[in-house]
Design a protein around this motif. Structure first.
Motif, PDB file in Angstrom:
ATOM      1  N   TRP A 315       0.906  -1.232  -0.112  1.00 27.30           N
ATOM      2  CA  TRP A 315      -0.191   0.221  -0.010  1.00 27.30           C
ATOM      3  C   TRP A 315       0.674   1.078   0.109  1.00 27.30           C
ATOM      4  O   TRP A 315       0.413   2.304  -0.659  1.00 27.30           O
ATOM      5  CB  TRP A 315      -0.969   0.125   1.219  1.00 27.30           C
ATOM      6  N   HIS A 316       1.924   1.254   0.732  1.00 22.81           N
ATOM      7  CA  HIS A 316       2.715   2.368   0.545  1.00 22.81           C
ATOM      8  C   HIS A 316       3.372   2.837  -0.611  1.00 22.81           C
ATOM      9  O   HIS A 316       3.296   3.983  -1.042  1.00 22.81           O
ATOM     10  CB  HIS A 316       3.990   2.205   1.709  1.00 22.81           C
ATOM     11  N   TYR A 317       3.525   1.961  -1.441  1.00 24.62           N
ATOM     12  CA  TYR A 317       4.217   2.089  -2.876  1.00 24.62           C
ATOM     13  C   TYR A 317       2.861   2.405  -3.674  1.00 24.62           C
ATOM     14  O   TYR A 317       2.950   3.496  -4.351  1.00 24.62           O
ATOM     15  CB  TYR A 317       4.948   0.903  -3.573  1.00 24.62           C
ATOM     16  N   LEU A 318       1.761   1.797  -3.725  1.00 25.10           N
ATOM     17  CA  LEU A 318       0.554   2.308  -4.357  1.00 25.10           C
ATOM     18  C   LEU A 318       0.353   3.322  -4.154  1.00 25.10           C
ATOM     19  O   LEU A 318      -0.112   4.150  -5.166  1.00 25.10           O
ATOM     20  CB  LEU A 318      -0.445   0.871  -4.138  1.00 25.10           C
ATOM     21  N   LEU A 319       0.013   3.929  -2.917  1.00 21.55           N
ATOM     22  CA  LEU A 319      -0.500   5.138  -2.676  1.00 21.55           C
ATOM     23  C   LEU A 319       0.468   6.200  -3.168  1.00 21.55           C
ATOM     24  O   LEU A 319      -0.004   7.393  -3.755  1.00 21.55           O
ATOM     25  CB  LEU A 319      -0.619   5.463  -1.171  1.00 21.55           C
ATOM     26  N   ALA A 320       1.733   6.061  -2.849  1.00 23.41           N
ATOM     27  CA  ALA A 320       2.982   7.273  -3.506  1.00 23.41           C
ATOM     28  C   ALA A 320       2.758   7.134  -4.896  1.00 23.41           C
ATOM     29  O   ALA A 320       2.648   8.231  -5.723  1.00 23.41           O
ATOM     30  CB  ALA A 320       4.260   6.751  -3.059  1.00 23.41           C
ATOM     31  N   MET A 321       2.712   6.094  -5.518  1.00 31.65           N
ATOM     32  CA  MET A 321       2.655   6.215  -7.122  1.00 31.65           C
ATOM     33  C   MET A 321       1.456   6.666  -7.631  1.00 31.65           C
ATOM     34  O   MET A 321       1.174   7.159  -8.726  1.00 31.65           O
ATOM     35  CB  MET A 321       3.069   4.592  -7.778  1.00 31.65           C
ATOM     36  N   THR A 322       0.170   6.334  -6.822  1.00 32.11           N
ATOM     37  CA  THR A 322      -0.964   6.860  -7.353  1.00 32.11           C
ATOM     38  C   THR A 322      -0.878   8.557  -7.393  1.00 32.11           C
ATOM     39  O   THR A 322      -1.518   9.125  -8.284  1.00 32.11           O
ATOM     40  CB  THR A 322      -1.891   6.436  -6.646  1.00 32.11           C
ATOM     41  N   VAL A 323      -0.343   9.065  -6.311  1.00 32.91           N
ATOM     42  CA  VAL A 323      -0.085  10.637  -6.257  1.00 32.91           C
ATOM     43  C   VAL A 323       0.638  11.049  -7.566  1.00 32.91           C
ATOM     44  O   VAL A 323       0.468  12.109  -8.166  1.00 32.91           O
ATOM     45  CB  VAL A 323       0.667  11.010  -4.909  1.00 32.91           C
ATOM     46  N   VAL A 324       1.711  10.287  -7.782  1.00 27.69           N
ATOM     47  CA  VAL A 324       2.585  10.570  -9.035  1.00 27.69           C
ATOM     48  C   VAL A 324       1.648  10.430 -10.217  1.00 27.69           C
ATOM     49  O   VAL A 324       1.707  11.374 -11.071  1.00 27.69           O
ATOM     50  CB  VAL A 324       3.591   9.534  -9.336  1.00 27.69           C
ATOM     51  N   THR A 325       0.688   9.420 -10.391  1.00 26.69           N
ATOM     52  CA  THR A 325      -0.167   9.510 -11.630  1.00 26.69           C
ATOM     53  C   THR A 325      -1.122  10.599 -11.695  1.00 26.69           C
ATOM     54  O   THR A 325      -1.780  11.177 -12.872  1.00 26.69           O
ATOM     55  CB  THR A 325      -0.766   8.096 -11.900  1.00 26.69           C
ATOM     56  N   LEU A 326      -1.520  11.087 -10.518  1.00 29.87           N
ATOM     57  CA  LEU A 326      -2.611  12.001 -10.583  1.00 29.87           C
ATOM     58  C   LEU A 326      -1.929  13.647 -10.788  1.00 29.87           C
ATOM     59  O   LEU A 326      -2.582  14.391 -11.251  1.00 29.87           O
ATOM     60  CB  LEU A 326      -3.493  12.217  -9.193  1.00 29.87           C
ATOM     61  N   THR A 327      -0.668  13.425 -10.588  1.00 31.04           N
ATOM     62  CA  THR A 327      -0.245  14.989 -10.553  1.00 31.04           C
ATOM     63  C   THR A 327      -0.174  15.789 -12.001  1.00 31.04           C
ATOM     64  O   THR A 327      -0.674  16.879 -12.167  1.00 31.04           O
ATOM     65  CB  THR A 327       1.550  15.092 -10.147  1.00 31.04           C
ATOM     66  N   PRO A 328       0.250  14.910 -13.106  1.00 34.49           N
ATOM     67  CA  PRO A 328       0.199  15.389 -14.364  1.00 34.49           C
ATOM     68  C   PRO A 328      -1.253  15.879 -14.894  1.00 34.49           C
ATOM     69  O   PRO A 328      -1.598  16.765 -15.161  1.00 34.49           O
ATOM     70  CB  PRO A 328       0.696  14.383 -15.379  1.00 34.49           C
ATOM     71  N   VAL A 329      -2.141  15.140 -14.352  1.00 31.47           N
ATOM     72  CA  VAL A 329      -3.701  15.514 -14.807  1.00 31.47           C
ATOM     73  C   VAL A 329      -3.988  16.746 -13.884  1.00 31.47           C
ATOM     74  O   VAL A 329      -4.933  17.559 -14.537  1.00 31.47           O
ATOM     75  CB  VAL A 329      -4.667  14.208 -14.378  1.00 31.47           C
ATOM     76  N   ALA A 330      -3.813  16.786 -12.706  1.00 30.83           N
ATOM     77  CA  ALA A 330      -3.995  17.996 -12.070  1.00 30.83           C
ATOM     78  C   ALA A 330      -3.553  19.185 -12.682  1.00 30.83           C
ATOM     79  O   ALA A 330      -4.209  20.331 -12.678  1.00 30.83           O
ATOM     80  CB  ALA A 330      -3.584  17.589 -10.662  1.00 30.83           C
ATOM     81  N   ILE A 331      -2.261  19.115 -13.089  1.00 37.19           N
ATOM     82  CA  ILE A 331      -1.645  20.232 -13.693  1.00 37.19           C
ATOM     83  C   ILE A 331      -2.288  20.722 -14.955  1.00 37.19           C
ATOM     84  O   ILE A 331      -2.318  21.837 -15.049  1.00 37.19           O
ATOM     85  CB  ILE A 331       0.177  20.028 -13.761  1.00 37.19           C
ATOM     86  N   VAL A 332      -2.482  19.986 -15.851  1.00 36.38           N
ATOM     87  CA  VAL A 332      -3.176  20.082 -17.059  1.00 36.38           C
ATOM     88  C   VAL A 332      -4.737  20.839 -16.613  1.00 36.38           C
ATOM     89  O   VAL A 332      -4.966  21.788 -17.462  1.00 36.38           O
ATOM     90  CB  VAL A 332      -3.324  18.772 -17.801  1.00 36.38           C
ATOM     91  N   PHE A 333      -5.388  20.285 -15.833  1.00 36.06           N
ATOM     92  CA  PHE A 333      -6.582  20.665 -15.415  1.00 36.06           C
ATOM     93  C   PHE A 333      -6.560  22.076 -14.702  1.00 36.06           C
ATOM     94  O   PHE A 333      -7.292  22.989 -14.885  1.00 36.06           O
ATOM     95  CB  PHE A 333      -7.472  19.876 -14.386  1.00 36.06           C
ATOM     96  N   ALA A 334      -5.435  22.465 -13.892  1.00 31.01           N
ATOM     97  CA  ALA A 334      -5.118  23.706 -13.450  1.00 31.01           C
ATOM     98  C   ALA A 334      -4.821  24.701 -14.598  1.00 31.01           C
ATOM     99  O   ALA A 334      -5.441  25.997 -14.490  1.00 31.01           O
ATOM    100  CB  ALA A 334      -3.947  23.802 -12.566  1.00 31.01           C
ATOM    101  N   PHE A 335      -4.128  24.443 -15.614  1.00 28.66           N
ATOM    102  CA  PHE A 335      -3.960  25.304 -16.487  1.00 28.66           C
ATOM    103  C   PHE A 335      -5.292  25.590 -17.534  1.00 28.66           C
ATOM    104  O   PHE A 335      -5.350  26.560 -18.195  1.00 28.66           O
ATOM    105  CB  PHE A 335      -2.851  25.027 -17.494  1.00 28.66           C
ATOM    106  N   LEU A 336      -6.165  24.449 -17.683  1.00 35.40           N
ATOM    107  CA  LEU A 336      -7.128  24.784 -18.929  1.00 35.40           C
ATOM    108  C   LEU A 336      -8.279  24.657 -18.189  1.00 35.40           C
ATOM    109  O   LEU A 336      -9.475  24.750 -18.902  1.00 35.40           O
ATOM    110  CB  LEU A 336      -7.169  23.364 -19.567  1.00 35.40           C
ATOM    111  N   GLN A 337      -8.484  24.607 -16.873  1.00 35.95           N
ATOM    112  CA  GLN A 337      -9.895  24.951 -16.126  1.00 35.95           C
ATOM    113  C   GLN A 337     -10.775  25.957 -16.649  1.00 35.95           C
ATOM    114  O   GLN A 337     -12.147  25.899 -16.451  1.00 35.95           O
ATOM    115  CB  GLN A 337      -9.638  24.376 -14.724  1.00 35.95           C
TER     116      GLN A 337
END
Length: 350
Positions: A315-337
Motif C-alpha cells: 500500500w505504501h508504494y501504491l499510494l505514492a505512485m497513485t499521487v505521481v499518476t494524479l499530478t500531471p492530470v491535476a496540472i493540466v486541469f489547473a491550466f485549462l480549467q
C-alpha cells in the motif's frame, strides 16, 4: 485570487453576517471538504510507513513510532512512555518483549534493564515523512519508464484526437451534404456501444497489423472519439456562417478556413476535449492491459497493478505512485480549467 477573496468576504447586507451567510459558508466548506479531503488524505497517506498504514484507529498525519540509538545495541530501539509503579512517567527504550512483559532500558543509562508490563507503556510518536515510498519504486520497479510510456501515449494520442475529431466536426457543422444527419446519428450511436463489445474485434485488427506490444496499439484505436466529434461539432455550429462565407469569397481554401478561422475560434471546446482526452488516455487500464504484455512498453496504470499481489498489497508504494499518476492530470486541469465552463456551455452538453 481576487475572485476568491471577493467570494469569502461577500455578505448579504452591509452589516454583520446574516444567518444565510453562515449557511452559505458552511455549505461551501462542506463541499470543499468532500472534494479535497480524500485527495489530502491520499497525499498524506502516501508518506506513511507500512506499519503506520495498518494502524487502527488510523491517523490523519504521517506519524510513526520514535526510535533512539542506545549504547550497546546495534539497532535503534523503539521509544515508549512508561508509567512506573510510583505513578511517575519515564521514556524508556524497549529491548525486547516476551508475552505481557517488556524489557526496557533508559537511553541515558542503558546499564540497568527494567521489566515493565505491556499495558503500562505507550509508544512515543513523531511526524515522519517516508520519502522512500517515492524513491524506491522509481528505482526498483522502473517506474520512470512507465511514466515515459504514459506521457508518450497521452501526448501523441491527444494530438491525433484533436486533429481527427476537429476535422470530422468541421465537416458535420460547416458543410451541407446528403446523409449528414445520418452520419451524425451514427457518431452519437457509437456512444451507446460498450468498449467490452468491440474489445475482441479491435484486438484482432491490432494483432493482424502487428502492433501488439507497441505503444501505437494503445494510441491508434481510440484516435477518433464520438464524444469529441459531438462536442466540437456543437461548438462549431455557433460560429457565424457569414464569417465562413466571407473567407471563401476572399479565395481562402478550406484548409485555410479550418486552420486560421475555425480552430482558433474553437479554442474553448478544444481545451475541454484536451482535458477529456488526457484523462481518458492517462487513466486507461483495460485496453493497455490487453495489448501490452512486455514490461518495457507498459504504462503507469499497469505498473500500479504490480504492487497488488494475491497475498499482499504494498500500500505504501501504491499510494505514492497513485499521487505521481494524479499530478500531471491535476496540472493540466489547473491550466485549462478556465475553458471548461465556456466550452461546455456553448456546446449544449449537460
Amino acid at each position: 485570487m481576487t475572485g476568491i477573496l471577493r467570494l469569502l468576504t461577500a455578505r448579504r447586507g452591509a452589516g454583520r453576517l446574516h444567518w444565510t451567510d453562515w449557511a452559505t459558508y458552511a455549505y461551501l466548506g462542506l463541499a470543499v471538504l468532500l472534494m479535497f479531503g480524500p485527495v489530502l488524505w491520499l497525499v498524506l497517506s502516501s508518506f506513511k510507513t507500512p506499519a503506520a498504514l495498518l494502524e487502527f484507529p488510523p491517523s490523519f498525519l504521517p506519524m510513526t513510532q520514535k526510535e533512539v540509538r542506545v549504547e550497546g545495541y546495534p539497532q535503534p530501539l523503539p521509544l515508549f512512555s512508561v508509567t512506573m509503579e510510583d505513578g511517575s512517567t519515564r521514556e524508556l527504550a524497549q529491548v525486547r518483549r516476551v508475552g505481557l512483559i517488556a524489557q526496557m532500558v533508559d537511553p541515558k543509562a542503558p546499564g540497568t534493564t527494567v521489566r515493565v508490563a505491556a499495558d503500562k507503556r505507550q509508544p512515543v510518536r513523531e511526524m515522519a515523512f517516508a520519502v522512500s515510498n517515492y524513491t524506491e519504486p522509481l528505482a526498483k520497479y522502473d517506474f520512470l519508464r512507465f511514466l515515459e510510456n504514459s506521457l508518450f501515449v497521452t501526448l501523441i494520442a491527444t494530438a491525433i484526437t484533436l486533429v481527427i475529431n476537429s476535422m470530422a466536426a468541421y465537416a458535420l457543422s460547416i458543410y451541407e451534404f446528403k446523409g449528414k444527419t445520418l452520419a451524425m446519428l451514427a457518431v452519437i450511436g457509437t456512444l451507446m456501444i460498450p468498449i467490452t463489445i468491440v474489445l475482441v474485434p479491435v484486438y484482432l485488427v491490432v494483432t493482424e497489423m502487428g502492433l501488439v506490444n507497441s505503444l501505437w496499439a494503445v494510441i491508434l484505436p481510440g484516435a477518433a472519439t464520438p464524444t469529441g466529434v459531438f462536442l466540437l461539432r456543437q461548438y462549431m455550429l455557433t460560429i457565424p456562417r457569414d464569417l465562413i462565407e466571407a473567407a471563401r469569397m476572399d479565395k481562402a481554401s478550406e484548409w485555410r478556413i479550418y486552420a486560421r478561422i475555425v480552430m482558433p475560434l474553437s479554442a474553448p471546446a478544444l481545451a475541454v476535449l484536451t482535458i477529456f482526452s488526457i484523462m481518458w488516455r492517462w487513466n486507461d487500464f483495460l485496453w493497455p492491459l490487453a495489448v501490452l504484455t512486455k514490461s518495457e512498453v507498459q504504462t503507469l496504470q499497469i505498473g500500479l497493478n504490480a504492487f497488488q499481489g494475491e497475498l499482499q498489497t504494498q500500500w505504501h508504494y501504491l499510494l505514492a505512485m497513485t499521487v505521481v499518476t494524479l499530478t500531471p492530470v491535476a496540472i493540466v486541469f489547473a491550466f485549462l480549467q478556465r475553458f471548461i465552463a465556456t466550452g461546455i456551455a456553448n456546446t449544449g452538453m449537460k
